[in-house]
Design a protein around this motif. Structure first.
Motif, PDB file in Angstrom:
ATOM      1  N   PHE A 128      -3.342  20.472  11.848  1.00  0.00           N
ATOM      2  CA  PHE A 128      -3.158  21.237  10.617  1.00  0.00           C
ATOM      3  C   PHE A 128      -3.986  20.672   9.457  1.00  0.00           C
ATOM      4  CE2 PHE A 128       1.107  21.554  12.789  1.00  0.00           C
ATOM      5  CZ  PHE A 128       0.872  22.815  13.317  1.00  0.00           C
ATOM      6  N   LYS A 129      -5.079  20.023   9.773  1.00  0.00           N
ATOM      7  CA  LYS A 129      -5.891  19.404   8.716  1.00  0.00           C
ATOM      8  C   LYS A 129      -6.571  20.444   7.823  1.00  0.00           C
ATOM      9  CE  LYS A 129      -9.968  18.898  11.690  1.00  0.00           C
ATOM     10  NZ  LYS A 129     -10.928  17.918  12.282  1.00  0.00           N
ATOM     11  N   ARG A 130      -6.711  21.685   8.298  1.00  0.00           N
ATOM     12  CA  ARG A 130      -7.337  22.733   7.476  1.00  0.00           C
ATOM     13  C   ARG A 130      -6.333  23.381   6.517  1.00  0.00           C
ATOM     14  NH1 ARG A 130      -9.530  23.541  12.491  1.00  0.00           N
ATOM     15  NH2 ARG A 130      -7.946  25.099  12.980  1.00  0.00           N
ATOM     16  N   ILE A 131      -5.069  23.041   6.649  1.00  0.00           N
ATOM     17  CA  ILE A 131      -4.032  23.626   5.796  1.00  0.00           C
ATOM     18  C   ILE A 131      -3.802  22.736   4.577  1.00  0.00           C
ATOM     19  CG2 ILE A 131      -1.616  24.336   5.655  1.00  0.00           C
ATOM     20  CD1 ILE A 131      -1.669  24.991   8.573  1.00  0.00           C
ATOM     21  N   ARG A 132      -3.675  23.355   3.417  1.00  0.00           N
ATOM     22  CA  ARG A 132      -3.364  22.630   2.197  1.00  0.00           C
ATOM     23  C   ARG A 132      -1.857  22.735   1.960  1.00  0.00           C
ATOM     24  NH1 ARG A 132      -6.006  23.809  -3.824  1.00  0.00           N
ATOM     25  NH2 ARG A 132      -5.068  21.994  -4.890  1.00  0.00           N
ATOM     26  N   PHE A 133      -1.201  21.621   1.736  1.00  0.00           N
ATOM     27  CA  PHE A 133       0.251  21.574   1.581  1.00  0.00           C
ATOM     28  C   PHE A 133       0.624  21.444   0.104  1.00  0.00           C
ATOM     29  CE2 PHE A 133      -0.510  20.424   5.902  1.00  0.00           C
ATOM     30  CZ  PHE A 133       0.610  20.808   6.631  1.00  0.00           C
ATOM     31  N   LEU A 134       1.445  22.396  -0.369  1.00  0.00           N
ATOM     32  CA  LEU A 134       1.930  22.368  -1.750  1.00  0.00           C
ATOM     33  C   LEU A 134       3.450  22.304  -1.757  1.00  0.00           C
ATOM     34  CD1 LEU A 134      -0.292  25.159  -3.385  1.00  0.00           C
ATOM     35  CD2 LEU A 134      -0.832  22.729  -3.061  1.00  0.00           C
ATOM     36  N   MET A 145       0.851  -1.190   0.000  1.00  0.00           N
ATOM     37  CA  MET A 145       0.000   0.000   0.000  1.00  0.00           C
ATOM     38  C   MET A 145       0.887   1.239   0.000  1.00  0.00           C
ATOM     39  SD  MET A 145      -3.027  -1.219  -0.006  1.00  0.00           S
ATOM     40  CE  MET A 145      -3.996   0.219   0.404  1.00  0.00           C
ATOM     41  N   LYS A 146       0.624   2.124  -0.882  1.00  0.00           N
ATOM     42  CA  LYS A 146       1.383   3.376  -0.957  1.00  0.00           C
ATOM     43  C   LYS A 146       0.937   4.312   0.152  1.00  0.00           C
ATOM     44  CE  LYS A 146       2.771   7.016  -4.144  1.00  0.00           C
ATOM     45  NZ  LYS A 146       2.599   7.579  -5.495  1.00  0.00           N
ATOM     46  N   ALA A 147       1.892   4.841   0.893  1.00  0.00           N
ATOM     47  CA  ALA A 147       1.570   5.737   2.004  1.00  0.00           C
ATOM     48  C   ALA A 147       0.864   6.981   1.481  1.00  0.00           C
ATOM     49  CB  ALA A 147       2.851   6.120   2.754  1.00  0.00           C
ATOM     50  N   PHE A 148      -0.225   7.339   2.144  1.00  0.00           N
ATOM     51  CA  PHE A 148      -0.988   8.512   1.732  1.00  0.00           C
ATOM     52  C   PHE A 148      -0.252   9.784   2.131  1.00  0.00           C
ATOM     53  CE2 PHE A 148      -4.067  11.815   2.901  1.00  0.00           C
ATOM     54  CZ  PHE A 148      -4.652  12.031   1.665  1.00  0.00           C
ATOM     55  N   SER A 149      -0.213  10.743   1.226  1.00  0.00           N
ATOM     56  CA  SER A 149       0.439  12.015   1.498  1.00  0.00           C
ATOM     57  C   SER A 149      -0.489  13.149   1.100  1.00  0.00           C
ATOM     58  CB  SER A 149       1.756  12.133   0.726  1.00  0.00           C
ATOM     59  OG  SER A 149       2.332  13.415   0.910  1.00  0.00           O
ATOM     60  N   ARG A 150      -0.576  14.160   1.950  1.00  0.00           N
ATOM     61  CA  ARG A 150      -1.401  15.325   1.665  1.00  0.00           C
ATOM     62  C   ARG A 150      -0.612  16.425   0.971  1.00  0.00           C
ATOM     63  NH1 ARG A 150      -2.995  18.087   5.956  1.00  0.00           N
ATOM     64  NH2 ARG A 150      -4.585  19.123   4.719  1.00  0.00           N
ATOM     65  N   ILE A 151       0.649  16.193   0.704  1.00  0.00           N
ATOM     66  CA  ILE A 151       1.486  17.198   0.048  1.00  0.00           C
ATOM     67  C   ILE A 151       1.329  17.058  -1.464  1.00  0.00           C
ATOM     68  CG2 ILE A 151       3.809  18.103  -0.219  1.00  0.00           C
ATOM     69  CD1 ILE A 151       4.519  16.912   2.461  1.00  0.00           C
ATOM     70  N   GLU A 152       0.865  18.130  -2.099  1.00  0.00           N
ATOM     71  CA  GLU A 152       0.644  18.120  -3.551  1.00  0.00           C
ATOM     72  C   GLU A 152       1.851  18.744  -4.253  1.00  0.00           C
ATOM     73  OE1 GLU A 152      -3.250  19.773  -4.576  1.00  0.00           O
ATOM     74  OE2 GLU A 152      -3.739  19.734  -2.429  1.00  0.00           O
TER      75      GLU A 152
END
Length: 226
Positions: A67-73, A13-20
């Motif tokens: 920090f779930k409300r923050i979008r990471f780019l 399973m590929k680790a989920f990442s919120r960094i786009e």
């Protein structure tokens, strides 16, 4: 036809990442236009050791509930140099916080604690409106009143304790003085060979005589005698 899996093999399973990862300038511009969303942009390079050292921290922060409300780019300055130039990136890694297309703050360097502090400063909940706001104000006032009452009670209790302590100290001082007088009276009685009651009576009479002498004392003016 579905692909066959090797017997005994487990599917990774590929680790989920919120960094786009931003691949072009248009994608970056559209991301910044997201209304009322806090965006953290990380400018890195594959040839920067500091950028690589911050990668684990960024993954952890992106998965943190706070920090779930923050979008990471993430922007690789070599892959998308136009974005780095437009954002005036001078060092690596650089972190910039945006909201509604406006840059709020930025920092440079592999400093996790400083980055967390910057994120916390801007990561606040949106203002509540309507009934929720009124309830919040009422609860705030209520807790404030109870706090004042509790503070007042604490001050009064402290003052009362101070008065009681002062009264106890006064009584203790009076008791010490009485004991000293009794000890002195006993010493004088033994030296004179009289009883303590008799010595006490003489002491009281001597006190009254001293007061009478003070009242009968007359003052004379030297000028009148001459």
């Amino acid at each position: 036809m579905s692909a066959r899996r090797r017997p005994g093999g487990a599917r990774k399973m590929k680790a989920f990442s919120r960094i786009e990862t931003m691949t072009n300038e248009g994608q970056f511009d559209r991301a910044l236009k997201r209304k009322d969303q806090l965006i953290l942009v990380e400018f890195v390079s594959n040839y920067s050791p500091s950028s690589k050292s911050m990668a684990p921290y960024m993954q952890t922060l992106s998965r943190t509930g706070e920090f779930k409300r923050i979008r990471f780019l993430r922007v690789d300055i070599e892959a998308v140099p136009a974005v780095a130039e437009k954002c005036n990136v001078k060092a690596l890694p650089t972190y910039q916080i945006y909201k509604n297309g406006e840059k709020l703050e930025e920092m440079s360097g592999a400093l996790p604690s400083k980055l967390v502090a910057m994120m916390k400063e801007h990561n606040f909940k949106p203002k509540q409106g309507g009934l929720k706001k009124i309830v919040g104000v009422v609860l705030g006032i209520t807790f404030g009143v109870f706090g004042l009452i509790k503070l007042k009670a604490g001050v009064e209790a402290a003052e009362k304790a101070a008065e009681e302590r002062k009264e106890l100290e006064k009584r203790a001082a009076e008791e010490r003085a009485r004991r000293e007088r009794d000890a002195l009276r006993q010493q004088r009685a033994r030296s004179r060979g009289v009883s303590i009651p008799q010595q006490e009576e003489e002491d009281d009479e001597g006190q009254f005589e001293d007061e009478d002498d003070d009242e009968d004392y007359e003052y004379y003016d030297d000028d009148e005698d001459e």
